[in-house]
Design an enzyme around this catalytic site. Structure first.
Site, PDB file in Angstrom:
ATOM      1  N   GLU A   9       0.838  -1.185   0.000  1.00 34.92           N
ATOM      2  CA  GLU A   9       0.000   0.000   0.000  1.00 34.92           C
ATOM      3  C   GLU A   9       0.879   1.243   0.000  1.00 34.92           C
ATOM      4  O   GLU A   9       1.742   1.404   0.872  1.00 34.92           O
ATOM      5  CB  GLU A   9      -0.901   0.044   1.233  1.00 34.92           C
ATOM      6  CG  GLU A   9      -2.000  -0.987   1.253  1.00 34.92           C
ATOM      7  CD  GLU A   9      -2.959  -0.766   2.412  1.00 34.92           C
ATOM      8  OE1 GLU A   9      -4.105  -1.205   2.308  1.00 34.92           O
ATOM      9  OE2 GLU A   9      -2.557  -0.146   3.435  1.00 34.92           O
ATOM     10  N   CYS A  10       0.680   2.111  -0.973  1.00 36.43           N
ATOM     11  CA  CYS A  10       1.358   3.407  -1.043  1.00 36.43           C
ATOM     12  C   CYS A  10       2.880   3.233  -0.898  1.00 36.43           C
ATOM     13  O   CYS A  10       3.538   2.792  -1.821  1.00 36.43           O
ATOM     14  CB  CYS A  10       0.789   4.370   0.001  1.00 36.43           C
ATOM     15  SG  CYS A  10       1.131   6.113  -0.351  1.00 36.43           S
ATOM     16  N   GLY A  11       3.458   3.558   0.262  1.00 32.82           N
ATOM     17  CA  GLY A  11       4.900   3.402   0.420  1.00 32.82           C
ATOM     18  C   GLY A  11       5.361   1.980   0.187  1.00 32.82           C
ATOM     19  O   GLY A  11       6.434   1.739  -0.386  1.00 32.82           O
TER      20      GLY A  11
END
Length: 436
Positions: free
Chosen positions: A326-328
């Protein structure tokens, strides 16, 4: 038994909600009370500070992403506490434009749903009796939202306080406290929130100072008396886990995981196996799924690029078992990450994603995703509610899209996530599967 509660809110961000909330949590804890903290809306930063102050995990409640049953179940974690204190997000009435099928995510919406009265924090810098007009407007904006009183913040002097109180008395608004200007207990900001609680070296001093500050300047007995009965109520929810044994990246680069998510996975019988990429650790080989949450990989890109055991271990894991980011975490699964200085750092290469922080561009908002393919814990066709917030620019995203993604208003979002083999990733942080 679920206790009474209240919401700390304000006309806008930056007015001092978090400082008051932390001081209140710490002051009530010092009195021997057990206080259950909550946070309205999507936020990873504030709940960490809440937990440090209250000694009890703070949980996010989101009226856009969660249905009433889930919110009632999450409120169930307050069973046995003496009081609930929830911190609002942005301004009291700020939220998305309704999409016809859900709440708008505002703190006012949470107040209406739960029955908790609002304690309004006012930044009184540069005004006196006029602050009463602001308070009166908020108190009468919606009949289903009860503003029970105000705390005056950043008060310049006793004379200033007297003028403020006179204005509030004139319009019938109760003043619960007046906080003089104090810089020594305000926390530095970074990205879209505050420095994380675990990174704040003098956190004990800050909490002790905030506790004394609030206890000395807020009428805690009157505040306790204004708390309202809580509804809805239910049992903490069981959430579909991404696997039975989940290897979870967990360190300073990967720290954005909602407590309700981990608790829901555990209630479903899953076992969580933390590992640290920054310590060059690979995911536990006994796990059947690997999950890389969001965080700040851009601040540790050089360390991640040099973490050979982590990278080769993750690549080996992904050959036979699903890996999701997720994201990072998604960025770390990609081919490369370019930091703010323009230096390119090689990432794990499970996906072709290349992101850059050399030219920052903010991405922020709720997301509704309809999956094109399976991802850990959710089948193709599932509708997922989440949110996106980061400052990276996408230079390359060549893999097959994972989902069709729209914002809260239904407009298409180009950050669709990616899938390749057993690897999947999204820029949005999952909050809940959509039931409406």
């Amino acid at each position: 038994m679920i206790p009474k509660g209240l919401i700390i809110s304000a006309p806008a961000s930056g007015t001092g909600k978090t400082t008051l909330t932390l001081g209140l949590l710490a002051a009530l804890r010092a009195r021997g009370l057990t206080v259950q903290p909550f946070k309205s809306g999507p936020d990873y930063i504030d709940p960490g500070f809440h937990s440090a102050a209250a000694g009890r995990a703070s949980i996010n409640l989101d009226t856009w992403a969660m249905d009433e049953g889930m919110i009632g179940g999450l409120i169930g974690v307050a069973d046995g506490a003496d009081l609930i204190v929830a911190e609002g997000s942005m301004g009291l009435f700020d939220g998305v434009v309704r999409d016809g099928e859900s709440g708008n995510g505002s703190s006012a919406g949470l107040a209406t749903l739960t029955g908790w009265p609002v304690l309004l924090v006012l930044d009184t810098s540069g005004q006196a009796q006029s602050a009463a007009a602001v308070a009166k407007g908020f108190a009468t904006m919606r009949p289903d939202v009860r503003v029970a009183g105000v705390v005056l913040n950043r008060v310049a002097s006793p004379r200033h306080e007297a003028m403020l109180r006179a204005g509030m008395q004139e319009v019938g608004i109760e003043v619960l406290g007046a906080l003089p200007r104090r810089k020594d207990i305000e926390m530095p900001s970074r990205h879209l929130g505050l420095v994380q609680a675990g990174e704040q070296e003098d956190m004990p001093r800050i909490l002790e100072a905030a506790s004394r500050f609030v206890a000395d300047n807020v009428d805690l007995d009157a505040l306790l008396a204004l708390a309202g009965a809580t509804h809805p109520q239910g049992a903490p929810p069981v959430l579909p886990p991404p696997g039975q044994r989940i290897a979870l990246a967990r360190d300073g680069a990967f720290s954005f995981v909602y407590p309700h998510q981990l608790d829901g996975w555990r209630r479903a019988g899953a076992e969580i196996l933390p590992f640290s990429p920054l310590n060059d650790e690979a995911p536990d080989d006994s796990a059947d799924t690997c999950w890389l949450p969001g965080g700040y990989p851009e601040l540790h890109a050089g360390e991640l690029a040099a973490a050979a055991s982590f990278r080769t271990g993750l690549q080996s894991f992904a050959r036979t078992r699903p890996v999701h980011g997720e994201c990072g975490g998604y960025m770390a699964m990609g081919t490369a990450l370019i930091d703010k200085d323009g230096t390119r750092h090689e990432m794990a290469g499970l996906l072709g994603l290349v992101t850059s922080y050399e030219k920052r561009r903010m991405h922020l908002g709720y997301r509704l995703a309809t999956l094109h393919a399976d991802m850990p814990g959710h089948m193709a066709g599932a509708r997922l509610r989440g949110h996106e917030f980061h400052y990276s620019s996408i230079l390359d995203q060549p893999d097959a899209p994972l989902a069709e993604v729209v914002d809260a208003g239904g407009a298409a979002v180009p950050e669709t996530g990616s899938r390749r083999g057993k690897a999947t990733g999204t820029f949005f942080h999952l909050i809940a599967e959509a039931t409406r």
